[in-house]
Design a protein around this motif. Structure first.
Motif, short mmCIF file in Angstrom:
data_model
loop_
_atom_site.label_atom_id
_atom_site.label_comp_id
_atom_site.label_asym_id
_atom_site.label_seq_id
_atom_site.Cartn_x
_atom_site.Cartn_y
_atom_site.Cartn_z
N SER A 22 6.04 19.44 10.58
CA SER A 22 7.27 20.21 10.76
C SER A 22 7.55 20.45 12.23
CB SER A 22 7.11 21.55 10.04
OG SER A 22 6.06 22.29 10.64
N ALA A 23 8.47 21.37 12.50
CA ALA A 23 8.77 21.77 13.87
C ALA A 23 7.52 22.26 14.58
CB ALA A 23 9.84 22.86 13.87
N ALA A 24 6.64 22.95 13.85
CA ALA A 24 5.40 23.45 14.46
C ALA A 24 4.53 22.32 14.95
CB ALA A 24 4.64 24.30 13.43
N SER A 25 4.52 21.20 14.23
CA SER A 25 3.71 20.06 14.63
C SER A 25 4.39 19.24 15.72
CB SER A 25 3.42 19.17 13.41
OG SER A 25 2.62 19.83 12.46
N PHE A 26 5.68 18.97 15.55
CA PHE A 26 6.37 18.08 16.48
C PHE A 26 6.60 18.73 17.84
CE2 PHE A 26 9.64 15.46 18.33
CZ PHE A 26 9.34 14.19 17.87
N LEU A 27 7.04 19.97 17.86
CA LEU A 27 7.31 20.66 19.11
C LEU A 27 6.24 21.70 19.45
CD1 LEU A 27 11.15 21.36 18.79
CD2 LEU A 27 10.04 19.43 19.92
N GLY A 28 5.78 22.42 18.43
CA GLY A 28 4.94 23.59 18.66
C GLY A 28 3.54 23.29 19.15
N PHE A 79 -5.23 24.36 15.95
CA PHE A 79 -4.08 24.18 15.06
C PHE A 79 -4.06 22.79 14.43
CE2 PHE A 79 -2.47 28.10 16.79
CZ PHE A 79 -1.64 28.59 15.80
N PRO A 80 -4.07 21.68 15.20
CA PRO A 80 -4.08 20.38 14.53
C PRO A 80 -5.34 20.15 13.71
CG PRO A 80 -4.33 20.12 16.91
CD PRO A 80 -3.92 21.54 16.66
N ILE A 81 -6.48 20.70 14.15
CA ILE A 81 -7.71 20.56 13.35
C ILE A 81 -7.53 21.25 12.01
CG2 ILE A 81 -10.11 21.31 13.20
CD1 ILE A 81 -10.28 20.87 16.25
N GLY A 82 -7.00 22.47 12.04
CA GLY A 82 -6.80 23.21 10.80
C GLY A 82 -5.76 22.58 9.90
N TYR A 83 -4.64 22.12 10.49
CA TYR A 83 -3.60 21.47 9.70
C TYR A 83 -4.14 20.24 8.97
CZ TYR A 83 0.17 24.12 12.02
OH TYR A 83 1.02 25.10 12.48
N THR A 84 -4.98 19.45 9.65
CA THR A 84 -5.52 18.24 9.04
C THR A 84 -6.63 18.55 8.05
OG1 THR A 84 -5.00 17.04 11.07
CG2 THR A 84 -6.49 15.97 9.54
N ALA A 85 -7.55 19.44 8.43
CA ALA A 85 -8.68 19.77 7.56
C ALA A 85 -8.22 20.44 6.28
CB ALA A 85 -9.66 20.66 8.30
N GLY A 86 -7.06 21.08 6.29
CA GLY A 86 -6.55 21.67 5.07
C GLY A 86 -6.38 20.65 3.97
N THR A 143 -9.84 32.93 16.18
CA THR A 143 -10.06 31.53 15.82
C THR A 143 -10.47 31.40 14.37
OG1 THR A 143 -10.74 31.01 18.09
CG2 THR A 143 -11.41 29.47 16.36
N LEU A 144 -11.40 32.24 13.92
CA LEU A 144 -11.86 32.21 12.53
C LEU A 144 -10.70 32.52 11.58
CD1 LEU A 144 -14.12 32.16 10.37
CD2 LEU A 144 -14.45 34.60 10.82
N SER A 145 -9.90 33.51 11.92
CA SER A 145 -8.79 33.90 11.05
C SER A 145 -7.73 32.82 11.00
CB SER A 145 -8.18 35.21 11.55
OG SER A 145 -7.29 35.75 10.60
N LEU A 146 -7.45 32.19 12.14
CA LEU A 146 -6.49 31.10 12.17
C LEU A 146 -6.95 29.94 11.28
CD1 LEU A 146 -4.02 29.57 13.32
CD2 LEU A 146 -5.50 28.86 15.22
N LEU A 147 -8.22 29.58 11.38
CA LEU A 147 -8.75 28.49 10.56
C LEU A 147 -8.68 28.84 9.08
CD1 LEU A 147 -11.78 27.18 12.64
CD2 LEU A 147 -9.61 26.03 12.17
N ALA A 148 -8.97 30.09 8.74
CA ALA A 148 -8.88 30.51 7.33
C ALA A 148 -7.44 30.36 6.84
CB ALA A 148 -9.35 31.96 7.19
#
Length: 492
Positions: A56-62, A77-84, A228-233
């Motif tokens: 989304s916008a978060a990935s392309f620009l953010g 962020f990209p690690i969490g987005y992919t690992a999800g 960091t932990l909360s973001l990954l969760a």
């Protein structure tokens, strides 16, 4: 930046989207085509479509903007987005496809034998979808304002107009082709400029960053381990409950195809996130003034003009603009399809006509919100949406699939508790400042709201074990027993 290039890029993406959507319309004939593409989408096509709507916008620009601001800390962020998606592969993809549901509320009703659980799930899915669409429209507004000089609202309105036209006319069948095309456009739109710019700054006569920028290029922002932990969760568990992602798995022919789709998605996402990271590093080196000006989200749009210039810079900028517009269109399209399915099924009788009116409603409400609010950091605002869905829909799905003891009362109590706590934190967090009591807990709430939601579901379900549906055992068997191979030409 030449406004003509921006206009041409936007017009080209809109035209391509309309043409591909029209092709999908020609083969969308049944209600099942509109809701789940008649469950006949092959893994590679479905994976490309998922990549199209998820990035989304978060990935392309953010992401690039976050790397500019936060350095190494932003890579979570990209690690969490992919690992999800690994979590999705392990816990949700195949069982959810085997459930035979059209939407997440359909699954909730079938699993829990409860119209009340369905209603609560429907409300949450719509809230999550609307929250997620708003940052896409903010991103479109930013792109239009930065690249063409037009009023920001034009970008938001243009995205909604194209999405409503495409979704209402062709449904899921049409959107599948559109989103698959848009994934590869987005990959090209970031990959080509990233490679070109790396070569540009590595060659003779390359621009030289300031010594201060070069020294801090990978430095972190000093974020706490809790954040960091909360973001990954939020990112890991939130992916499991995103309505526009989950609805795509209903389009696979069977559970095995759903798993193969998820594996391909992991590769496509990993490849994509290389490029915004590179662009964020280049922005940190050569456009550090954007951070102080609060315009880090625009770094992807501005870098080609700054580092290359001339005709080549204009062409690269046009390509980036096209990819950005595709990002807003594809994610918004996926969200509108998923929301239209829920609203149509629950309120408008589940017909094709009801789906079309629901698509209009699904897009117009977040448009009104976007026009009346200011944009936050794109990746950060989407991260809060992940936290909300991780605290509500995700626990119901995970426990509903893997724990026979979940009851309707437990699911409702957990979703309400998680939604209330996380929603309250999202509203209160921006009112606090770093160092205030509770700032860390409220600004990144997933680390405590997700466990609370799971715990409430388990405790209330144990206290209401007598409410377990009579067909629970049969439904659980359906979720976990692999399908028999199908004969060619006989979709499930």
């Amino acid at each position: 930046m030449n406004a003509t290039a921006g206009f041409a890029a936007l017009a080209a993406v809109a035209a391509a989207t309309a043409l591909i959507g029209f092709y999908g319309l020609r083969i969308s004939r049944t209600t099942s085509d509109f809701y789940v593409a008649s469950r006949t989408v092959k893994p590679w096509l479905n994976a490309s479509a998922i990549g199209g709507e998820y990035l989304s916008a978060a990935s392309f620009l953010g992401i690039a903007g976050l790397v500019m601001v936060s350095g190494l800390d932003a890579l979570w962020f990209p690690i969490g987005y992919t690992a999800g998606y690994l979590m999705l592969l392990l816990f949700v993809a195949a069982p959810l496809r085997r459930s035979g549901a059209y939407t997440i509320p359909d699954f909730a009703q079938a699993r829990l034998d409860s119209t009340a659980a369905r209603s609560v799930t429907s409300v949450l899915v719509v809230v999550v979808g609307w929250f997620y669409i708003v940052p896409q429209l903010h991103g479109a507004a930013l792109t239009i304002r930065t690249t063409t000089g037009l009023p920001a609202w034009v970008g938001s309105v243009a995205v909604v107009a194209v999405v409503v036209l495409t979704v209402a006319t062709g449904g899921m069948r049409s959107i599948t082709f559109v989103q698959a095309f848009q994934y590869w456009l987005k990959l090209t739109a970031l990959g080509v400029p990233a490679i070109f710019l790396v070569l540009q700054v590595s060659g003779p006569g390359a621009p030289v960053p300031s010594a201060e920028a070069a020294a801090m290029v990978w430095g972190g922002s000093g974020g706490s381990p809790y954040r960091t932990l909360s973001l990954l969760a939020a990112l890991l568990f939130g992916t499991l409950g995103l309505p526009h992602v989950l609805v795509r798995f209903y389009t696979n022919p069977d559970g095995s195809a759903a798993r193969r789709t998820t594996l391909i998605v992991l590769g496509l996402l990993g490849l994509f996130y290389i490029f915004p990271t590179i662009l964020g590093v280049l922005g940190r080196l050569f456009l550090p003034e954007l951070v102080a000006a609060g315009g880090a989200d625009a770094v992807v749009l501005l870098l080609p003009g700054r580092l290359v210039g001339g005709t080549a810079g204009e062409l690269l900028s046009a390509l980036v603009i096209a990819g950005a517009f595709a990002a807003f269109l594809s994610t918004t399209s996926g969200l509108v399809v998923s929301l239209a399915g829920v609203i149509s099924q629950d309120l408008l009788g589940g017909s094709v006509r009801g789906f079309r009116w629901a698509a209009v409603l699904s897009a117009v409400v977040p448009l009104a919100v976007a026009l009346g609010t200011q944009s936050l950091g794109l990746a950060g605002s989407v991260g809060l949406v992940f936290a909300f869905t991780a605290s509500t829909v995700c626990p119901m799905l995970v426990l509903g699939i893997w724990w026979r003891g979940l009851t309707d009362a437990g699911a409702i109590a957990g979703m309400v508790a998680g939604g209330t706590l996380c929603g309250g934190a999202i509203l209160l967090g921006p009112r606090l400042h770093a160092g205030d009591p509770g700032y860390e807990l409220l600004s990144q709430p997933a680390a405590w709201t997700v466990p609370v939601a799971f715990a409430v579901m388990v405790l209330v379900s144990r206290a209401t074990a007598h409410r377990q549906g009579a067909g629970t055992a049969r439904f659980m068997t359906r979720l976990h027993v692999p399908e028999r191979p199908l004969s060619p030409g006989k979709p499930r």
